[in-house]
Design a protein around this motif. Sequence first.
Motif, short mmCIF file in Angstrom:
data_model
loop_
_atom_site.label_atom_id
_atom_site.label_comp_id
_atom_site.label_asym_id
_atom_site.label_seq_id
_atom_site.Cartn_x
_atom_site.Cartn_y
_atom_site.Cartn_z
N ARG A 26 -7.27 2.16 -4.51
CA ARG A 26 -6.11 1.28 -4.64
C ARG A 26 -5.41 1.14 -3.30
O ARG A 26 -5.04 0.04 -2.89
CB ARG A 26 -5.14 1.79 -5.69
N ALA A 27 -5.24 2.25 -2.60
CA ALA A 27 -4.60 2.21 -1.29
C ALA A 27 -5.41 1.36 -0.31
O ALA A 27 -4.86 0.57 0.45
CB ALA A 27 -4.42 3.63 -0.74
N ARG A 28 -6.73 1.51 -0.35
CA ARG A 28 -7.59 0.72 0.54
C ARG A 28 -7.52 -0.77 0.20
O ARG A 28 -7.44 -1.62 1.09
CB ARG A 28 -9.03 1.19 0.43
N ARG A 34 -2.94 -6.65 2.33
CA ARG A 34 -1.80 -6.80 3.25
C ARG A 34 -2.28 -7.35 4.60
O ARG A 34 -1.66 -8.26 5.16
CB ARG A 34 -1.11 -5.46 3.43
N ALA A 35 -3.39 -6.83 5.10
CA ALA A 35 -3.93 -7.31 6.38
C ALA A 35 -4.33 -8.78 6.27
O ALA A 35 -4.15 -9.55 7.22
CB ALA A 35 -5.12 -6.46 6.80
N GLY A 63 10.07 -8.70 -12.53
CA GLY A 63 8.96 -7.85 -12.10
C GLY A 63 8.66 -8.08 -10.64
O GLY A 63 9.53 -8.11 -9.80
N ASN A 64 7.39 -8.27 -10.35
CA ASN A 64 6.97 -8.58 -8.99
C ASN A 64 6.45 -10.00 -8.89
O ASN A 64 5.49 -10.29 -8.20
CB ASN A 64 5.90 -7.60 -8.52
N ALA A 107 5.19 -7.67 -3.11
CA ALA A 107 4.33 -7.57 -4.30
C ALA A 107 3.16 -6.64 -4.04
O ALA A 107 2.75 -5.88 -4.92
CB ALA A 107 3.84 -8.95 -4.71
N LEU A 108 2.62 -6.66 -2.83
CA LEU A 108 1.52 -5.78 -2.50
C LEU A 108 1.94 -4.33 -2.38
O LEU A 108 1.14 -3.42 -2.62
CB LEU A 108 0.84 -6.23 -1.20
#
Length: 110
Positions: A26-28, A34-35, A63-64, A107-108
């Motif tokens: 999820r982090a990746r 984002r990039a 929400g988002n 949101a990200l």
Amino acid sequence: MTRCRYCNRPLRSARSIALGYGPTCRARALAEARAKVIAQHKPTTIERAQELIEDGGIVPLRGNRVWRVVSTDGSTTHKTAGQVHAWTAGLRGRHTCYHRVAAQLVALAA
């Protein structure tokens, strides 16, 4: 068995199954997204979006998905989402407003 959308490994925890990703994947995936958002916009637009976020000028409404953002001069507020912005030039699609970019970045991060 539910599998990770990023690496296709089996997911075991309820949170991971609900999100569709393991914690590392999820982090990746978020970092890559984002990039991608940052690469699509001018550096000045990204700087202004990050400044808006740091100053707390963007507040979630639904929400988002929908946010209320402060105008550039600070006198009014507008509603925005990652894809649409209720501002004259933004609605006409002339350019991508930094408010929309800030909404995409927030949101990200969530």
